[in-house]
Design an enzyme around this catalytic site. Structure first.
Site, PDB file in Angstrom:
ATOM      1  N   VAL A 148       0.863  -1.178   0.000  1.00 23.58           N
ATOM      2  CA  VAL A 148       0.000   0.000   0.000  1.00 23.58           C
ATOM      3  C   VAL A 148       0.902   1.231   0.000  1.00 23.58           C
ATOM      4  O   VAL A 148       2.020   1.191   0.525  1.00 23.58           O
ATOM      5  CB  VAL A 148      -0.970   0.029   1.202  1.00 23.58           C
ATOM      6  N   SER A 149       0.395   2.326  -0.587  1.00 18.57           N
ATOM      7  CA  SER A 149       1.235   3.501  -0.808  1.00 18.57           C
ATOM      8  C   SER A 149       1.368   4.412   0.398  1.00 18.57           C
ATOM      9  O   SER A 149       2.372   5.105   0.544  1.00 18.57           O
ATOM     10  CB  SER A 149       0.690   4.314  -1.993  1.00 18.57           C
ATOM     11  N   THR A 150       0.353   4.454   1.248  1.00 13.92           N
ATOM     12  CA  THR A 150       0.401   5.355   2.399  1.00 13.92           C
ATOM     13  C   THR A 150       0.156   4.571   3.680  1.00 13.92           C
ATOM     14  O   THR A 150      -0.440   3.502   3.676  1.00 13.92           O
ATOM     15  CB  THR A 150      -0.661   6.464   2.297  1.00 13.92           C
TER      16      THR A 150
END
Length: 200
Positions: A19-21
């Site tokens: 996941v990016s954040t």
């Protein structure tokens, strides 16, 4: 009963999630990977796909061996760019590693799925050709406008792309690729950083 389709894959099933954040959750991806009986799951939490260094991905690549199957929830969870994804799949093919993407229904252990490797291999070369052509065309256009370009680069774009291919597809280290093209590691690393920014 699982909502995800079962997959047929020989050897170990090695899952990867990202996941990016830090606000996003890995649970859905992990649930999907567990539902297809992954033996190991590596993840990167709060790491952008454009980040060149991802500890979870790096650890997974170190763990992989011939006959394993890499499993992801979606294609875009694996590569930081389309070129990076294509290079990873070429590397998997060369190392005898299978690949499955649950959402897209890709499974390279099947006859139809094997075509994926060939398509991504061709696409990787197509992407590199486009990068080289655009770079050369951009420099030529700048010269015609009379723009001062400063000192010429120590490495031309074709050489940088060849080194990039050797690292991403053949598994060479930056130092090994630098020796192959007869330059130093620092110079090659600088050029590769600019290339990664361009394709991310």
């Amino acid at each position: 009963m699982s909502i995800w389709p079962s997959i047929s894959a020989p050897g170990r099933r090695i899952g990867y999630a990202r996941v990016s954040t830090k606000d996003q959750k890995l649970r859905m991806q992990r649930d999907a990977l567990n539902s297809v009986a992954c033996d190991l799951i590596f993840d990167d939490h709060g790491v952008s796909g454009t980040n060149a260094s991802r500890s979870g991905l790096d650890d997974m690549l170190t763990e992989l061996r011939e006959g394993d199957t890499v499993v992801v929830f979606k294609l875009d969870r694996l590569g930081r760019s389309v070129l990076h994804l294509a290079d990873l799949l070429v590397l998997f093919q060369r190392e005898g590693i299978h690949f499955c993407s649950i959402s897209e229904g890709i499974n390279t252990t099947t006859p139809g799925g094997k075509l994926v490797y060939h398509l991504f291999s061709a696409f990787a070369e197509f992407q590199r050709d486009i990068i080289a052509e655009n770079t050369i065309a951009g420099l030529e256009a700048a010269r015609k406008r009379g723009t001062r370009l400063g000192r010429p680069p120590t490495l031309d774009i074709e050489t940088v792309l060849a080194a990039h291919r050797a690292i991403q597809q053949d598994g060479l280290s930056v130092a090994e690729a630098a020796r192959r093209i007869r330059t130093n590691r620092t110079t090659l690393q600088r050029h590769l950083g600019k290339l990664d920014q361009a394709v991310s």
